[in-house]
Design an enzyme around this catalytic site. Structure first.
Site, mmCIF file in Angstrom:
data_model
loop_
_atom_site.group_PDB
_atom_site.id
_atom_site.type_symbol
_atom_site.label_atom_id
_atom_site.label_comp_id
_atom_site.label_asym_id
_atom_site.label_seq_id
_atom_site.Cartn_x
_atom_site.Cartn_y
_atom_site.Cartn_z
ATOM 1 N N LEU A 28 0.867 -1.173 0.000
ATOM 2 C CA LEU A 28 0.000 0.000 0.000
ATOM 3 C C LEU A 28 0.904 1.223 0.000
ATOM 4 O O LEU A 28 1.984 1.211 0.588
ATOM 5 C CB LEU A 28 -0.896 0.025 1.243
ATOM 6 C CG LEU A 28 -1.950 -1.081 1.393
ATOM 7 C CD1 LEU A 28 -2.665 -0.951 2.729
ATOM 8 C CD2 LEU A 28 -2.958 -1.039 0.251
ATOM 9 N N ASP A 29 0.457 2.290 -0.640
ATOM 10 C CA ASP A 29 1.218 3.527 -0.597
ATOM 11 C C ASP A 29 1.384 3.982 0.847
ATOM 12 O O ASP A 29 0.567 3.654 1.721
ATOM 13 C CB ASP A 29 0.504 4.625 -1.387
ATOM 14 C CG ASP A 29 0.443 4.329 -2.880
ATOM 15 O OD1 ASP A 29 1.308 3.581 -3.363
ATOM 16 O OD2 ASP A 29 -0.463 4.860 -3.541
ATOM 17 N N LYS A 30 2.416 4.787 1.085
ATOM 18 C CA LYS A 30 2.695 5.292 2.429
ATOM 19 C C LYS A 30 1.446 5.880 3.083
ATOM 20 O O LYS A 30 1.144 5.587 4.244
ATOM 21 C CB LYS A 30 3.795 6.353 2.356
ATOM 22 C CG LYS A 30 4.055 7.079 3.668
ATOM 23 C CD LYS A 30 5.073 8.190 3.491
ATOM 24 C CE LYS A 30 5.247 9.002 4.769
ATOM 25 N NZ LYS A 30 6.218 10.109 4.611
ATOM 26 N N ARG A 63 -5.834 5.722 -7.467
ATOM 27 C CA ARG A 63 -5.580 7.166 -7.539
ATOM 28 C C ARG A 63 -5.628 7.652 -8.998
ATOM 29 O O ARG A 63 -6.220 8.698 -9.295
ATOM 30 C CB ARG A 63 -4.222 7.474 -6.904
ATOM 31 C CG ARG A 63 -4.160 7.095 -5.428
ATOM 32 C CD ARG A 63 -2.740 7.116 -4.877
ATOM 33 N NE ARG A 63 -2.188 8.469 -4.868
ATOM 34 C CZ ARG A 63 -0.937 8.717 -4.504
ATOM 35 N NH1 ARG A 63 -0.115 7.724 -4.151
ATOM 36 N NH2 ARG A 63 -0.495 9.973 -4.504
#
Length: 317
Positions: free
Chosen positions: A141-143, A246
């Protein structure tokens, strides 16, 4: 100035590595270094096979080969260390972990984040993770994305989970808050390849693969709640490309709140991209038992929903 410490490490090739490219075999044998760095060591003559320096990364190894590699410390190698970290475990057994990752936690060490990552925390939680590539992490997962992740605790389970993800047998569902009132059908599907943005290399983009490199990507969206300022959307991934939701939300003209990289509005109380991996479902790779996990949105996400009047029925997701 002190010379950096050099380590001479023996290389023992397993039967599964017989016939493998040298650089690929080294990634498995020396997982704390990147493949790019290991290729540099090979080309610099720092890898000896049967007493002879091998300078081609494409060299095919044999199970009978005796090798040695000369290693010098790098920030990346030093990042492969255990750290004590409070991790929210949703599920734990001898084979795997399911973790609810908070926003702000980086998954893998990388430039600017060589410590304090999820990988460091996993190494601190279980010393067996040192025996696994990436400490058993099979997806990311992205930060600034919160939510559920599955982590393997053995190589066999790691390989099985990787295959399941590739076969789309691991179901991942997200909640996202998009900018602006939702327009169009309540349910929409975006089937648009994703690749590096040819204009801004720091971003990904929906691309025409006849003109730019990219990989197929599909996301299903369903509106859960709507307001004049924002919309709450349920997202189902069918592929797992970098920044997929996104990019696809921006493609729909509803970039995520707090996602400045893709044009999302700031200042509505969401300091990060408004994306939460709330549901994860898959068959247990050892027992075959169907597993399904839910993680309610964290406080920052829920507070924005309340502030914007985005109420939804839990049964709808």
């Amino acid at each position: 100035m002190l010379e950096p410490q050099v380590e001479q490490r023996p290389l023992v090739f397993a039967p599964a590595q017989h016939g493998m490219r040298l650089d690929r075999a080294l990634v498995e044998l020396v997982p704390e270094f990147s493949r790019n760095y290991l290729q540099q060591l090979i080309e610099a003559g720092s890898v000896l096979i049967n007493g002879r320096a091998i300078v081609k990364p494409s060299h095919k190894v044999k199970v009978s080969d005796a090798g040695v590699i000369e290693l010098r410390p790098t920030p990346q190698s030093q990042a492969f260390k255990a750290e004590s970290m409070a991790l929210e475990m949703v599920f734990v057994d001898a084979h795997l972990l399911v973790i609810n990752k908070p926003a702000g936690l980086v998954v893998h060490p990388a430039p600017g984040n060589w410590s304090g990552t999820l990988m460091n925390g996993l190494l601190g939680y279980d010393s067996q993770a040192f025996d696994l590539p990436r400490a058993g992490i099979v997806h990311r997962l992205d930060k600034d994305t919160s939510g559920l992740m599955v982590v393997a605790r053995s190589r066999a389970v790691m390989d099985a989970l990787v295959r399941a993800i590739a076969a789309r047998d691991v179901k991942r569902q997200y909640l996202a808050i998009g900018q602006g009132a939702w327009s169009g059908a309540v349910k929409r599907m975006v089937d648009a390849a994703i690749g590096r943005d040819p204009v801004n290399r720091l971003r990904m983009a929906a691309v025409d693969v006849s003109l730019h490199p990219g990989k197929a990507a599909r996301t299903d969206f369903a509106l859960l709640a709507n307001s004049a300022q924002a919309c709450l959307v349920h997202c189902t991934l069918h592929t797992g490309r970098t920044h997929q939701i996104r990019v696809h939300m921006a493609q729909l003209k509803h970039p995520l709140l707090g996602d400045a990289l893709y044009g999302g509005a700031m200042g509505l109380g969401m300091p990060r991209q408004a994306l939460h991996a709330y549901k994860l479902a898959f068959a247990h790779p050892v027992t075959g038992q169907p597993l399904s996990f839910l993680a309610p949105p964290p406080p920052d996400f829920s507070d924005v929903l309340t502030r914007l009047g985005l109420k939804y029925n839990q049964k709808d997701i």
